[in-house]
Every structure is written in C-alpha cells, then in structure tokens.
Design a protein around this motif. Structure first.
Motif, mmCIF file in Angstrom:
data_model
loop_
_atom_site.group_PDB
_atom_site.id
_atom_site.type_symbol
_atom_site.label_atom_id
_atom_site.label_comp_id
_atom_site.label_asym_id
_atom_site.label_seq_id
_atom_site.Cartn_x
_atom_site.Cartn_y
_atom_site.Cartn_z
ATOM 1 N N VAL A 114 -3.519 -22.088 -2.586
ATOM 2 C CA VAL A 114 -2.725 -21.662 -1.436
ATOM 3 C C VAL A 114 -1.976 -20.364 -1.758
ATOM 4 C CG1 VAL A 114 -0.740 -22.243 0.016
ATOM 5 C CG2 VAL A 114 -2.503 -23.963 -0.450
ATOM 6 N N LEU A 115 -1.338 -20.345 -2.941
ATOM 7 C CA LEU A 115 -0.628 -19.141 -3.347
ATOM 8 C C LEU A 115 -1.580 -17.946 -3.452
ATOM 9 C CD1 LEU A 115 1.852 -17.614 -4.418
ATOM 10 C CD2 LEU A 115 1.308 -18.503 -6.711
ATOM 11 N N THR A 116 -2.743 -18.177 -4.029
ATOM 12 C CA THR A 116 -3.730 -17.104 -4.169
ATOM 13 C C THR A 116 -4.156 -16.568 -2.807
ATOM 14 O OG1 THR A 116 -4.549 -18.060 -6.233
ATOM 15 C CG2 THR A 116 -5.990 -16.502 -5.091
ATOM 16 N N GLY A 117 -4.432 -17.460 -1.882
ATOM 17 C CA GLY A 117 -4.869 -17.037 -0.555
ATOM 18 C C GLY A 117 -3.804 -16.261 0.190
ATOM 19 N N ILE A 118 -2.562 -16.758 0.166
ATOM 20 C CA ILE A 118 -1.476 -16.069 0.866
ATOM 21 C C ILE A 118 -1.245 -14.683 0.257
ATOM 22 C CG2 ILE A 118 1.000 -16.092 1.308
ATOM 23 C CD1 ILE A 118 0.800 -19.139 1.566
ATOM 24 N N ALA A 119 -1.180 -14.622 -1.073
ATOM 25 C CA ALA A 119 -0.932 -13.341 -1.742
ATOM 26 C C ALA A 119 -2.074 -12.356 -1.508
ATOM 27 C CB ALA A 119 -0.723 -13.566 -3.236
ATOM 28 N N THR A 120 -3.299 -12.851 -1.510
ATOM 29 C CA THR A 120 -4.443 -11.970 -1.245
ATOM 30 C C THR A 120 -4.388 -11.427 0.177
ATOM 31 O OG1 THR A 120 -5.819 -13.168 -2.831
ATOM 32 C CG2 THR A 120 -6.958 -11.852 -1.168
ATOM 33 N N GLY A 121 -4.016 -12.264 1.127
ATOM 34 C CA GLY A 121 -3.865 -11.805 2.505
ATOM 35 C C GLY A 121 -2.766 -10.770 2.648
ATOM 36 N N LEU A 122 -1.657 -10.950 1.919
ATOM 37 C CA LEU A 122 -0.576 -9.968 1.952
ATOM 38 C C LEU A 122 -1.015 -8.649 1.326
ATOM 39 C CD1 LEU A 122 2.436 -12.263 0.982
ATOM 40 C CD2 LEU A 122 1.979 -11.266 3.229
ATOM 41 N N ALA A 123 -1.795 -8.738 0.248
ATOM 42 C CA ALA A 123 -2.307 -7.520 -0.394
ATOM 43 C C ALA A 123 -3.225 -6.764 0.560
ATOM 44 C CB ALA A 123 -3.043 -7.874 -1.682
ATOM 45 N N ALA A 124 -4.145 -7.483 1.203
ATOM 46 C CA ALA A 124 -5.060 -6.842 2.160
ATOM 47 C C ALA A 124 -4.304 -6.323 3.377
ATOM 48 C CB ALA A 124 -6.139 -7.829 2.586
ATOM 49 N N GLY A 125 -3.210 -6.995 3.755
ATOM 50 C CA GLY A 125 -2.411 -6.568 4.889
ATOM 51 C C GLY A 125 -1.554 -5.351 4.596
ATOM 52 N N THR A 126 -1.479 -4.985 3.314
ATOM 53 C CA THR A 126 -0.729 -3.792 2.914
ATOM 54 C C THR A 126 -1.654 -2.627 2.628
ATOM 55 O OG1 THR A 126 0.925 -5.249 1.904
ATOM 56 C CG2 THR A 126 1.051 -2.929 1.356
ATOM 57 N N LYS A 127 -2.787 -2.921 1.977
ATOM 58 C CA LYS A 127 -3.783 -1.890 1.660
ATOM 59 C C LYS A 127 -5.131 -2.601 1.631
ATOM 60 C CE LYS A 127 -4.096 2.132 -1.388
ATOM 61 N NZ LYS A 127 -3.628 3.123 -0.388
#
Length: 677
Positions: free
Chosen positions: A181-194
């Motif tokens: 869950v943490l990996t998915g949320i953080a990956t989505g935030l990373a993609a949502g930034t760049k």
C-alpha cells in the motif's frame, strides 16, 4: 528517533532557505514563471484545471494552495486589494517577489523533508553510520540544494521516490500488505509530481524476487505466499494509478488536452537537437560527466565505485534493490534526444544513499570491521579501534566535504546582489536629469520616465547617444552585438559599475558595465531659447512636434515642427539647468493663447514630479523634462506657446526678467497637417 529526524530536517532546511530570494525580481530559471503563471491563473479563476500538462498536477495544487495563502496575507496587509491583483505574467521578471519567496519556501521544505526520510530508509536498509552519512550528505548536496531553490517539480519528486523505495524495501524485508500500500501510494505521488518518476515502482519486482528467493532458499516458499505477493503487486499498481488520477484528475477529465500536451513534450524531447544540457540519444557519457562534475562529484563517484563491491558482498539484497530503483528511474531518460540533468533529481537521493553505503562498506573493509557493524571482528585496544574506524571517517569526510564546499560557494554566490538589480540601484542613485539606455528587462523600468530598455546598446556609437540626451548606458554582455561600437562606448564613458562576467561565478546575473557618458549639450540639436527664472533655474531650449502623449521622455531629435491639425496633441521636451540648490518643488505651466491673447488651452504639471522633482536637482545639472499636453480642436490660426514656473506650495510665480512667463514659440493649426514623427 524523533529528535534525530527533526534535527536532520532543520539541518537540511537551513541551506535550502538561505538566499531564497536570490536574483529577485529577476527569475533566471525559465520553468519558474511557467509554473507560477499557471497556478496564479488557477487561483484567480478558481479553476482546478491547469490546462497544461508538461508536468503532472500535484505540484500545481500544492503551489496553488501557497498562492491562495499568500494572496490572503497580501489582502490582509494591504499589498493587494483582491486576488485579481496578483500579477499573472512575469516574463522572467516578477512584480511579486514575495510570492516567489513563498513558493520557493514550499519547494525548500519538500526538499528538506527528503533528508530525514533518506535517514529512515538507510537505517532500515543498512545501519546507523550509513544512515547518518546519507542524510548529512544529501542535506548539503549542492545539486539538490540548488534545485530546492527553484519553483519546479524536480527536487520535491525525490521525496516521493524515496518514500516509494522505503515501501519497496519493506516488501523485500517483510512482504506485508501495508508495505505494498505504501509503495503504491508513494509511486502515485511520484508520478503525480513528475511523470517518469513513477517508474521507480518497477523496482518492486526486484523486492518481490528477493523475497521469494529468500523463502525458497529456506524452504518456506508456498503457493499462498506467491498469491499474496501477486495480490500485493496488484494493490500497489492499482493504488499508484488511483493516486496519480487523484493528483492529476484532468488527465482524464480533459484527456484531449492531456494527450496533446504529452505528445508535444515527447516530440520536443525527441527532436529538439541542441537544447537542454546536452543532446543525442543514449548519451551515457553525458550522464557520467554530470555525476562526476555536478552530482556526486569526483570523490563521490570514486568512493561509490570502490566501495560498491564490498557493499554488494555485505548487503546483496539492499544493493540489488537500490541499483534497480536507480536504473529504472534513469532508464526513460537515456533514449531521449534532449537531456536535462535536473530530470535525474527523482533518483538523486537514492544515488546519495548508494554512495554513502558504499563509502561505509569500503571503510569497514579497509579497517577490517564487520560488514554492517561498527564493532571489530574481535576485541581490540582503543588505539586499534581508532585506527580501524579511521578509514570510515576519512571516507565519509571525502564524500561530504566537497559537497559542503560546493554548497557554500553556491549560497555565497546567490547571497550577492543580482547584477542587473545592482546596476539599477546605481543608475537610480545618480543625477537623473538626462536619459539612460539599458539592456535589461523592460518590466523593471516600466514606470521610469527617463530609462529606455533596449535590445542592444551596442547597436549605436557614442555620438548617437550623446546627441539624443543619453547620459547613462547599461551594457549587458549577454546582449552584445556590435563589437566595434561596444569598444568605443567603453572608451567614451566613465565606468560607474563593472559587473563581473557570469562565467567567473562571482555574482549572479550577466556581466557588463554601467557607463556615465557625461553631458555634451553642444551635440544635442534642440532649439535654443534662453530664459532665466528667478535665480534658480535656466531654460536652455526646447524640442517640439505634434504627436501622441508619451509615458516617458524620449528624444525628439531637434524637432521644431509647429504645424498641428485640430485636436492633435503636442509633444514638448524642455531643457533646464539648475543654478542653485532648490529646497522646493516647482510647477511648470503651459499656456496656449490665440491671436487675441485669450487662453485656449492650459496644463500645469510639476517638473519631473514622478521621479525627479526640482528639490532633488543638483547644481549645474542638465535636466530634460516632458511637457506634453493635449490640445482641443482649435480653429485654424496661429497660437502663442507660453511657459512659466511657480512654487508648488505658495503658488508664487518665478520672474522671467520683468515678466512671469516666457513665449517659447508659436504654433499654427491648419486643417491639413503633416503626420507626426
């Protein structure tokens, strides 16, 4: 632990907020106004759609929140009347430097937050010495500190990629659903930034593989465990997509614009040869040069290369996963034709972590210490322990000291005034009676009546400026075009300020020089008309022609055109010389009288009140003033143009011999008049 994290955050924040106002109101990074203009429009219009998708939208929304808070603060303090007063366009020069400072502060905070997070990740993956070294190195890493001063998406993305790797490592270590869950949320935030930062989630495959290999090695691998990992990967991927959609919702809601923007960006990266830091597909040498010269620096590259085999031997899983995350993060960049090194910032913290772990491992190997423990392999004397830990201390110092040196230079450099701002201060401090031509952003001089922004001062020789009433020239080395004129200008003027060339790294901004060309009244072809007003001021002459009212004083080049069409406005330059120091401000009146000596038009305006009233004039100084005035649709005929001066406070006129006004010239109004010059 909490105190350590807070301390690391504050240590990292200090260099990132130091000189946060550097360069302002000039904005050198072209991406800053691109983001600021977008978020200001979003706040002013209340529109959540950025309408541009060169970047994902998470940064836009975070920045928009800061813009809204800044606007409310500005309204409360009287800076703005409403949100509509926020300047929308900046063109690399901003009228709202405070807004830029607020927005840069947000980027600085997000960049600094990466440091305690890298400490947590390094502590989980390796040990305390590696964690401290990684955190302290990142806190002072010049490239990261530099980009934490820009309103861009680059430095903040490293926060989310680091968080994603923390989740990935937790999967390798524990394999719990919460880690996916943490990996998915953080990956989505990373993609949502760049966008390309989202690929860091692919390193999850290495973590799962490592987990399954461990289970198989111990004979504990089961079908249910494999199923759990498959389910975890699906959860992580689904959450990454959901979080990206939530942070960039108009990629779906305005899909046509999103597709066009992405296609355009990809085309630019694939075809714009010659742009960026370097160009050419698969230029791995360019990335190697960057990490050597600007990223890890030579000591960091050498320490990582030398220590990586020892790190891989001591911590194979950690090394594999960390390298996998770095490689997948860099992989989308290599095939592009255009390369910007700031695109490496999403994985830059991970590189610092890898270099730190390798440095500690190398030091332990040299000191014959155990892999992930600072204790010697067998009991040793105190002196031996010091000798055995000395390689670690020296290695850590060699990694971090060059970064401190580079960051110290950067912050010292940014703390100095921007050259064009310093030049403006010098010009404004000089006598302002005559004109100035400057190679600087026109917005900086928008309300100055005597300063003329030009593309290139060197387009004209010294005589051209002297004959038109120019005294000060600001030459910007970035705009030099005519080398012969440039050299002649330098010979003819007296330097007031020499700005060091940009490549010397002494001061931000372009190099150049501010010249005082002096006064050559004999070269200015105005119409001579002498008159002395009291014992304070001499009128030397004038220039006159029909034309539109002007917002600044411009040379009329000796014009004495006295034929006007009905209703045509009058342009008038007056040439004055101060005889004494005046402690009061004088007002100029202009009267237009007909043949019966009846006043048919009048204008009263303080002499140079907007920028240089007579109380500031210096004795003996030549002062050019603008006396433009509109004229009513007068009947045909001749009209007398009279001028005079009076005290702004008492209204008492200054005498001109035995009169209180002087006839400057006559003008003629006819139905057909030549066009204005």
């Amino acid at each position: 632990m909490k105190r350590t994290l807070v301390a690391l955050f504050l240590i990292a924040l200090a260099p990132r907020i130091w000189a946060l106002n550097w360069g302002l109101p000039y904005v050198e990074h072209p991406d800053e106004p691109a983001l600021v203009e977008t978020v200001v429009r979003m706040v002013q219009e209340g529109d959540w759609n950025p309408r541009r998708f060169v970047y994902p939208s998470l940064s836009f929304y975070l920045l928009a929140g800061v813009v809204f808070l800044h606007a409310q603060w500005g309204i409360a303090t009287g800076i703005y009347a409403s949100i509509a007063d926020l300047p929308l366009k900046t063109y690399l020069f901003t009228l709202a430097p405070d807004l830029y400072i607020w927005l840069r502060a947000l980027i600085a905070i997000l960049g600094a937050a990466t440091v305690p997070l890298i400490y947590i990740l390094a502590r989980r993956m390796f040990d305390a010495p590696s964690a401290y070294l990684a955190a302290l190195t990142l806190s002072v890493a010049e490239y990261h500190v530099q980009h934490a001063h820009f309103i861009t998406t680059d430095a903040p993305t490293g926060l989310w990629t680091t968080l994603a790797l923390l989740g990935i490592w937790n999967v390798a270590e524990r394999g719990r659903l919460r880690d996916y869950v943490l990996t998915g949320i953080a990956t989505g935030l990373a993609a949502g930034t760049k966008y390309q930062a989202g690929v860091v989630g692919l390193a999850l495959g290495a973590a799962v593989a490592a987990r399954l290999i461990d289970s198989r090695t111990t004979g504990e691998l089961t079908r249910s465990e494999v199923t759990a990992h498959i389910r975890g990967i699906a959860v992580a991927a689904g959450l990454a997509l959901i979080v990206f959609a939530l942070t960039t919702p108009f990629a779906i809601l305005d899909m046509s614009s999103f597709r066009r923007s992405i296609a355009s960006t990809m085309t630019q990266y694939a075809t714009n040869e010659g742009q960026g830091d370097f160009s050419g597909a698969w230029r791995l040498d360019g990335y190697a040069r960057f990490f050597w010269e600007d990223g890890l620096l030579p000591s960091g590259v050498l320490l990582m290369a030398a220590g990586l085999p020892f790190l891989a031997r001591c911590a194979p899983r950690q090394t594999m996963i960390l390298i996998a995350a770095i490689l997948v993060g860099l992989a989308p960049l290599a095939p592009q034709t255009v390369h910007f090194m700031r695109n490496t910032l999403p994985v830059f913290p991970l590189l610092i972590l890898l270099a730190s772990g390798a440095t500690i491992s190398l030091g332990r190997a040299i000191g014959r210490l155990q892999c992930l423990n600072s204790q010697p392999m067998k009991p040793q004397t105190v002196s031996n322990r010091v000798l055995m830990t000395l390689p670690i201390i020296l290695g850590a110092s060699a990694l971090i000291a060059p970064q401190i040196q580079e960051t110290t230079w950067r912050l010292s450099y940014w703390s100095r005034p921007y050259t064009l701002v310093q030049a403006a201060d010098v010009i404004r401090a000089e006598p302002r009676g005559m004109l100035a031509a400057v190679e600087a952003n026109p917005v900086q001089w928008a309300n100055d009546p005597v300063v003329h922004p030009v593309d290139s001062v060197s387009d004209h020789p010294p005589e051209w400026y002297l004959s038109r009433g120019y005294r000060y020239l600001l030459l910007n080395e970035d705009r030099r075009r005519n080398q012969e004129n440039y050299a002649r200008l330098l010979e003819s003027g007296m330097p007031l300020l020499v700005m060091p060339p940009r490549d010397l790294g002494l001061q931000p901004g372009p190099g150049g020089i501010v010249l005082d060309m002096g006064e050559r009244i004999d070269l200015i072809p105005f119409t001579r008309r002498s008159a002395r007003f009291g014992d304070s001021i001499d009128l030397l002459g004038y220039e006159l022609q029909p034309g539109d009212l002007r917002s600044r004083i411009t040379p009329l080049e000796g014009a004495n055109l006295r034929i006007f069409a009905p209703g045509q406005s009058l342009q008038l330059n007056l040439y004055w010389r101060a005889l004494t120091r005046m402690d009061r401000n004088l007002v100029l009146f202009i009267h237009i009288n007909n043949q019966y000596d009846q006043r048919v038009a009048q204008r009263d305006l303080p002499l140079r009140l907007d920028d240089y009233p007579t109380s500031r004039w210096r004795v003996g100084e030549l002062v050019i003033d603008r006396g433009d005035m509109p004229l009513p649709p007068l009947p045909e005929g001749e009209y007398r143009l009279l001028i005079g001066l009076y005290d702004a406070e008492t209204g008492v006129r200054l005498p001109v011999r035995d009169q209180t006004a002087v006839e400057l010239t006559t003008i003629r109004v006819i139905h057909t008049a030549p066009s204005s010059n």
